[in-house]
Design an enzyme around this catalytic site. Structure first.
Site, PDB file in Angstrom:
ATOM      1  N   HIS A  62       0.243  17.998 -13.132  1.00 40.17           N
ATOM      2  CA  HIS A  62      -0.238  18.433 -11.834  1.00 40.17           C
ATOM      3  C   HIS A  62      -0.113  17.323 -10.794  1.00 40.17           C
ATOM      4  O   HIS A  62      -0.225  16.151 -11.122  1.00 40.17           O
ATOM      5  CB  HIS A  62      -1.716  18.826 -11.908  1.00 40.17           C
ATOM      6  CG  HIS A  62      -2.004  19.874 -12.921  1.00 40.17           C
ATOM      7  ND1 HIS A  62      -3.153  19.899 -13.639  1.00 40.17           N
ATOM      8  CD2 HIS A  62      -1.282  20.939 -13.332  1.00 40.17           C
ATOM      9  CE1 HIS A  62      -3.154  20.936 -14.457  1.00 40.17           C
ATOM     10  NE2 HIS A  62      -2.020  21.584 -14.297  1.00 40.17           N
ATOM     11  N   TYR A 131     -12.699  12.199 -13.795  1.00 36.31           N
ATOM     12  CA  TYR A 131     -11.811  11.926 -12.670  1.00 36.31           C
ATOM     13  C   TYR A 131     -12.669  11.558 -11.464  1.00 36.31           C
ATOM     14  O   TYR A 131     -13.627  12.253 -11.153  1.00 36.31           O
ATOM     15  CB  TYR A 131     -11.015  13.167 -12.259  1.00 36.31           C
ATOM     16  CG  TYR A 131     -10.353  13.915 -13.363  1.00 36.31           C
ATOM     17  CD1 TYR A 131      -9.001  13.761 -13.625  1.00 36.31           C
ATOM     18  CD2 TYR A 131     -11.059  14.827 -14.147  1.00 36.31           C
ATOM     19  CE1 TYR A 131      -8.377  14.470 -14.632  1.00 36.31           C
ATOM     20  CE2 TYR A 131     -10.448  15.540 -15.158  1.00 36.31           C
ATOM     21  CZ  TYR A 131      -9.106  15.362 -15.389  1.00 36.31           C
ATOM     22  OH  TYR A 131      -8.495  16.062 -16.387  1.00 36.31           O
TER      23      TYR A 131
END
Length: 187
Positions: A62, A131
């Site tokens: 991604h 993240y």
């Protein structure tokens, strides 16, 4: 905490020194001063997210169009085979890829600058990846390339046990590469 550079320009590894004793361990997972010294704007990271995956799961590849997305990635539980592909057309390492082991033993944090594709495969039965992201998600800017694209030739260490429909239907590296290099992409 030390900072290591990688073969892809701008990609950094933040390597802490866990303090271990008979109780277990203590480690820093983020240090704004160290990040600033490495050239990052620590205050720019506005969102923390976490994923949980089972062994063999692949998430990715991604990325984000527009001004991209920077992120700090670490594995809080288990281990992942983490992969980056440089999708910045003006980069000297455009199209190159690297892989890094992130795990809950070394606590290394990977800095992913804007313009890279990112994905990973969970290597343990329960794997948590955290993240820290520098902007809010906008699905209109999502980019993806299929995890098994032959032009990239990524060697995933385990058979794939789970992958999303979105990732299975992702396009090719060749198509994204051509789109990123087109004159319209620079406008």
């Amino acid at each position: 905490m030390r900072v290591e550079r990688t073969a892809i320009d701008g990609v950094l590894l933040f390597v802490p020194t866990p303090h271990r004793d008979d109780r277990g361990l203590f480690t820093r997972t983020f240090d704004a001063v160290v990040a600033e010294r490495a050239g990052l704007d620590a205050a720019a990271f506005v969102q923390d997210s976490q994923s949980r995956s089972r062994r063999g799961t692949i998430r990715g590849l991604h990325g984000r169009s527009g001004r991209g997305e920077a992120k700090l990635v670490r594995c809080a539980r288990g281990a992942v085979h983490d992969v980056l592909v440089d999708a910045r057309p003006d980069s000297p390492t455009f199209g190159e890829r690297i892989s890094v082991l992130l795990d809950d033993e070394s606590f290394v944090t990977l800095y992913v600058p804007p313009g890279l594709l990112h994905g990973f495969q969970a290597l343990t039965e329960q794997t948590d990846v955290c993240y820290r992201i520098d902007r809010e998600h906008d699905p209109v800017e999502d980019l993806s390339v299929r995890y098994d694209d032959p032009a990239l030739g990524i060697d995933w260490p385990l058979p794939v046990s789970a992958i999303s429909d979105r990732d299975l239907s992702a396009g090719s590296w060749e198509r994204l590469r051509d789109r990123l290099r087109s004159p319209e992409a620079t406008r």
